[in-house]
Design a protein around this motif. Structure first.
Motif, PDB file in Angstrom:
ATOM      1  N   GLY B 109       0.825  -1.212   0.000  1.00  0.00           N
ATOM      2  CA  GLY B 109       0.000   0.000   0.000  1.00  0.00           C
ATOM      3  C   GLY B 109       0.853   1.254   0.000  1.00  0.00           C
ATOM      4  N   ILE B 110       1.864   1.274   0.856  1.00  0.00           N
ATOM      5  CA  ILE B 110       2.732   2.457   0.953  1.00  0.00           C
ATOM      6  C   ILE B 110       3.463   2.676  -0.363  1.00  0.00           C
ATOM      7  CG2 ILE B 110       4.801   3.389   2.067  1.00  0.00           C
ATOM      8  CD1 ILE B 110       3.876   1.937   4.647  1.00  0.00           C
ATOM      9  N   GLY B 125       7.415  21.520   3.550  1.00  0.00           N
ATOM     10  CA  GLY B 125       8.154  21.525   4.809  1.00  0.00           C
ATOM     11  C   GLY B 125       7.833  20.376   5.740  1.00  0.00           C
ATOM     12  N   LEU B 126       6.985  19.439   5.325  1.00  0.00           N
ATOM     13  CA  LEU B 126       6.660  18.314   6.205  1.00  0.00           C
ATOM     14  C   LEU B 126       7.872  17.382   6.348  1.00  0.00           C
ATOM     15  CD1 LEU B 126       3.719  19.271   5.307  1.00  0.00           C
ATOM     16  CD2 LEU B 126       3.030  16.946   5.813  1.00  0.00           C
ATOM     17  N   THR B 127       8.079  16.863   7.545  1.00  0.00           N
ATOM     18  CA  THR B 127       9.133  15.878   7.751  1.00  0.00           C
ATOM     19  C   THR B 127       8.650  14.525   7.219  1.00  0.00           C
ATOM     20  OG1 THR B 127       8.276  15.227   9.900  1.00  0.00           O
ATOM     21  CG2 THR B 127       9.868  17.040   9.874  1.00  0.00           C
ATOM     22  N   TYR B 128       9.567  13.549   7.184  1.00  0.00           N
ATOM     23  CA  TYR B 128       9.185  12.216   6.707  1.00  0.00           C
ATOM     24  C   TYR B 128       8.071  11.638   7.583  1.00  0.00           C
ATOM     25  CZ  TYR B 128       9.582   7.277   5.419  1.00  0.00           C
ATOM     26  OH  TYR B 128       9.310   5.994   5.009  1.00  0.00           O
ATOM     27  N   MET B 132       4.300  10.701   6.371  1.00  0.00           N
ATOM     28  CA  MET B 132       3.711   9.373   6.538  1.00  0.00           C
ATOM     29  C   MET B 132       2.360   9.463   7.245  1.00  0.00           C
ATOM     30  SD  MET B 132       4.945   6.593   5.476  1.00  0.00           S
ATOM     31  CE  MET B 132       6.223   6.387   4.273  1.00  0.00           C
ATOM     32  N   ARG B 133       2.355  10.169   8.391  1.00  0.00           N
ATOM     33  CA  ARG B 133       1.175  10.186   9.240  1.00  0.00           C
ATOM     34  C   ARG B 133       0.017  10.964   8.613  1.00  0.00           C
ATOM     35  NH1 ARG B 133       3.638  12.171  13.558  1.00  0.00           N
ATOM     36  NH2 ARG B 133       2.704  14.214  13.314  1.00  0.00           N
ATOM     37  N   ILE B 135      -0.162  12.347   5.260  1.00  0.00           N
ATOM     38  CA  ILE B 135      -0.409  12.296   3.815  1.00  0.00           C
ATOM     39  C   ILE B 135      -0.462  10.868   3.284  1.00  0.00           C
ATOM     40  CG2 ILE B 135       0.399  13.095   1.557  1.00  0.00           C
ATOM     41  CD1 ILE B 135      -0.436  15.358   3.545  1.00  0.00           C
ATOM     42  N   VAL B 136       0.561  10.072   3.591  1.00  0.00           N
ATOM     43  CA  VAL B 136       0.667   8.760   2.948  1.00  0.00           C
ATOM     44  C   VAL B 136      -0.268   7.734   3.588  1.00  0.00           C
ATOM     45  CG1 VAL B 136       2.229   6.850   2.394  1.00  0.00           C
ATOM     46  CG2 VAL B 136       3.015   9.218   2.157  1.00  0.00           C
ATOM     47  N   LEU B 137      -0.158   7.535   4.899  1.00  0.00           N
ATOM     48  CA  LEU B 137      -0.934   6.460   5.532  1.00  0.00           C
ATOM     49  C   LEU B 137      -2.455   6.621   5.384  1.00  0.00           C
ATOM     50  CD1 LEU B 137       1.255   5.599   8.656  1.00  0.00           C
ATOM     51  CD2 LEU B 137       1.005   4.342   6.510  1.00  0.00           C
ATOM     52  N   PRO B 138      -2.999   7.847   5.504  1.00  0.00           N
ATOM     53  CA  PRO B 138      -4.447   7.959   5.304  1.00  0.00           C
ATOM     54  C   PRO B 138      -4.889   7.481   3.911  1.00  0.00           C
ATOM     55  CG  PRO B 138      -3.597   9.966   6.307  1.00  0.00           C
ATOM     56  CD  PRO B 138      -2.403   9.134   5.941  1.00  0.00           C
TER      57      PRO B 138
END
Lengths: 255, 217
Positions: B109-110, B125-128, B132-133, B135-138
Motif C-alpha cells: 500500500g505504501i 516543509g513536512l518531515t518524513y 507518513m502520518r 499524507i501517505v498512511l491515510p
C-alpha cells in the motif's frame, strides 16, 4: 544580507549515474525577478529547479538562498549540505508548483491549503482558515473550498496548488512546467494567476514551454541546453534577437 | 430445537475463546505489521533485510507449527527460553504470524502511493514522519481495506488452530459435543456462529470502504 540575491547558484553539477544532467549552472536571481527557464526537454532545466529546493542533491557547486548556504563545495571538490533542519528551514523560504499538481487527494481543497501551515508551522485552524479563504478567493476558487481535488479540472487543481504553496508565505516561488499537463484551453487561467503573482513582485523561477508567457511576464529568460545555460538575457531581448545559434534554432522550432 | 438450546452454553463459551484470540491478535498484529512495513522500506539495508527474513520465516512455515514451537520448544531454547501458558503462547504465535502478512499489505500500500505525494509534502516543509502520518498512511488505508478485510476474515477461521494446544475454542467445543452425542448438529451451529462473526466483519469493512469513498484518487 540586504544585498544578497534571493537565489545564488554557482557551478551546479548533477549527474544521474553516468549521465551528466547539469554541467556547471550558475544563476543569480534578484528580489522580484521573474525568471523563465526555457529549453528542449532533457536540457536539465527541471533538474536545476529541483536542485534549488533540494528535491535533488547536487554533486558539486554552491546554492545560497537569501544569503544562506544550502550546499557548498570546498576547494578539494567536497560537496556539503547543511544539516537537515537547516535544509528544511532554508527550503521553507521557497514554494513549489509541480507539473502534476501533487495535491493530496484525501483532503479537500481547504484542507490541502491548511495542512502544512498547521502541521509544519503549528498554526491554529481558526487562524489559518481565513487566510486560506483569502488565497482561494485570489485564485478564484473559493466556491470549491470543500471539494476534493478529483472533482476539479486540471487548471483548477493547479490554481489550488499555487494557493497551497502561497499559504506557507514563501519569498520565492518555483514553477516546474505548471501548464504542461493541462488541456490548452485551461492553461490561460493558470498563467493569469501566475501573472498576477508576478505583478505583486513575487520572486519567481518558472520552467515553462509557454513562450508567450515567458516573453511577456518574465523579466529575464534563460535558455538551457545540454546541462548548461546557453543564454540569459532580458526576456524581450532574448525572444526578439536570440544571440546563440542554439537559442535561435530552439525558438524557430517553437514558433 | 431444544437440543440446540442445550448445546448453546458450551458453544458460546467456545465462541468467547475464539473472539478473544481474534480480537487480541488483531489489535496487536496490525500496529506491529505497520511497524514492520516501515522497517522493510527503510533505507538501511540491514533493517529491511532482517524484516525480509522475518516475513519469509513467518509466511513460509505453517502457523500451527509456529504455535507448537512456541508452546513446546521455546522453553528449551537457550537464553530466550521461556515457558508460556497455552493462551499467551497461542497469542504470541498468532500476532507474530499475522503481523508478517499485515506488513506485506502495508508495504504494498505504501509503495503504491505516487512519489509526487512525498515531493508535494516535502516542499511544504513536512518531515518524513509527518508525511507518513498525515499524507501517505491515510491514503494507504483506503487502498488496503480490501486485503485487510480478507486477512481479518481469515483470522476468524484460523483461530480454530488453537485446538492443538488443547484450548476450547468454538470448533473444539463443537467437536467435543459431536463425539459425545453422535450428531452433527453442533457442527452446523458452529458454522452458523462463524458465519455471523464474518458477516459482522464484512459489514464493518463495507462501512469503512464507504466512508473512504468520499474521495477519488
Amino acid at each position: 544580507m540586504m544585498n544578497d540575491p534571493m537565489i545564488r547558484a554557482v557551478d551546479v553539477h548533477k549527474h544521474f549515474g553516468p549521465v551528466e544532467v547539469l554541467k556547471g549552472v550558475s544563476l543569480d536571481v534578484a528580489k522580484g525577478e521573474v525568471i523563465a527557464v526555457i529549453g528542449p526537454s532533457g536540457s536539465g532545466k527541471s533538474t536545476f529547479l529541483r536542485c534549488l529546493i533540494h528535491l535533488e542533491t547536487v554533486h558539486r557547486g554552491t546554492i545560497r538562498i537569501e544569503g544562506e548556504t544550502l550546499v557548498s563545495t570546498d576547494a578539494e571538490g567536497h560537496c556539503r549540505y547543511v544539516p537537515d533542519p537547516e535544509i528544511r528551514r532554508i527550503c521553507g523560504k521557497m514554494g513549489m508548483v509541480f507539473q502534476h499538481f501533487n495535491l493530496f487527494p484525501h483532503l479537500t481543497v481547504l484542507q490541502n491549503i491548511i495542512e502544512a501551515p498547521m502541521t509544519v508551522k503549528g498554526l491554529r485552524r481558526e487562524d489559518i482558515v481565513p487566510k486560506a479563504e483569502v488565497l482561494l478567493k485570489k485564485v478564484g476558487l473559493l466556491e470549491k473550498r470543500d471539494s476534493y481535488p478529483s472533482r476539479l479540472s486540471g487548471g483548477q487543481k493547479q490554481r489550488v496548488a499555487i494557493a497551497r504553496a502561497l499559504a506557507m508565505e514563501p519569498d520565492i516561488m518555483l514553477f516546474d512546467e505548471p501548464t504542461s499537463a493541462l488541456d490548452p484551453e485551461l492553461t490561460g487561467e493558470v498563467l493569469r494567476t501566475m501573472r498576477q503573482l508576478a505583478e505583486e513582485h513575487m520572486t519567481m523561477v518558472v520552467v515553462t514551454h509557454e513562450m508567450a508567457f515567458a516573453r511577456e511576464v518574465a523579466s529575464r529568460a534563460i535558455f538551457m541546453d545540454d546541462g548548461l545555460i546557453v543564454e540569459a538575457r532580458p526576456a524581450r531581448e532574448l525572444f526578439a534577437a536570440p544571440e546563440h545559434p542554439r537559442t535561435k534554432a530552439f525558438l524557430e522550432n517553437m514558433l | 430445537m431444544n437440543y440446540v438450546f442445550d448445546i448453546l452454553p458450551p458453544l458460546l463459551q467456545g465462541t468467547g475463546v475464539t473472539l478473544q484470540v481474534f480480537l487480541i491478535t488483531l489489535v496487536l498484529s496490525v500496529p506491529l505489521g505497520l511497524a514492520l512495513a516501515l522497517m522493510r522500506i527503510s533505507r538501511f539495508k540491514s533493517v529491511s533485510g532482517l524484516v525480509n527474513g522475518y516475513i519469509w520465516l513467518m509466511r513460509g512455515t505453517p502457523l500451527m507449527l509456529q504455535m507448537l514451537f512456541i508452546y513446546f520448544a521455546l522453553p528449551f531454547v537457550p537464553v530466550i527460553g521461556i515457558r508460556l501458558p497455552d493462551f499467551p503462547a497461542a497469542i504470541v504465535a498468532f500476532v507474530l504470524n499475522y503481523a508478517a502478512y499485515f506488513a506485506e499489505i502495508f508495504r504494498a500500500g505504501i509503495q503504491s502511493i505516487d512519489r509526487g505525494q512525498y515531493e508535494g509534502a516535502r516542499v511544504l516543509g513536512l518531515t518524513y514522519a509527518q508525511t507518513m502520518r498525515r499524507i501517505v498512511l491515510p491514503q494507504v488505508i483506503k487502498r488496503i481495506l480490501p486485503p485487510i478485510s480478507n486477512e481479518t476474515i481469515t483470522l476468524v477461521k484460523d483461530t480454530s488452530l488453537i485446538y492443538v494446544l488443547a484450548m476450547n475454542d468454538l470448533l473444539r467445543a463443537a467437536r467435543g459435543i459431536v463425539q459425545r452425542d453422535f450428531t452433527t448438529t453442533p457442527f452446523i451451529v458452529a458454522a452458523a456462529f462463524y458465519l455471523i462473526m464474518t458477516l459482522v466483519l464484512t459489514y464493518g469493512f463495507q462501512r469503512l470502504e464507504k466512508k473512504y469513498a468520499v474521495y477519488d484518487e
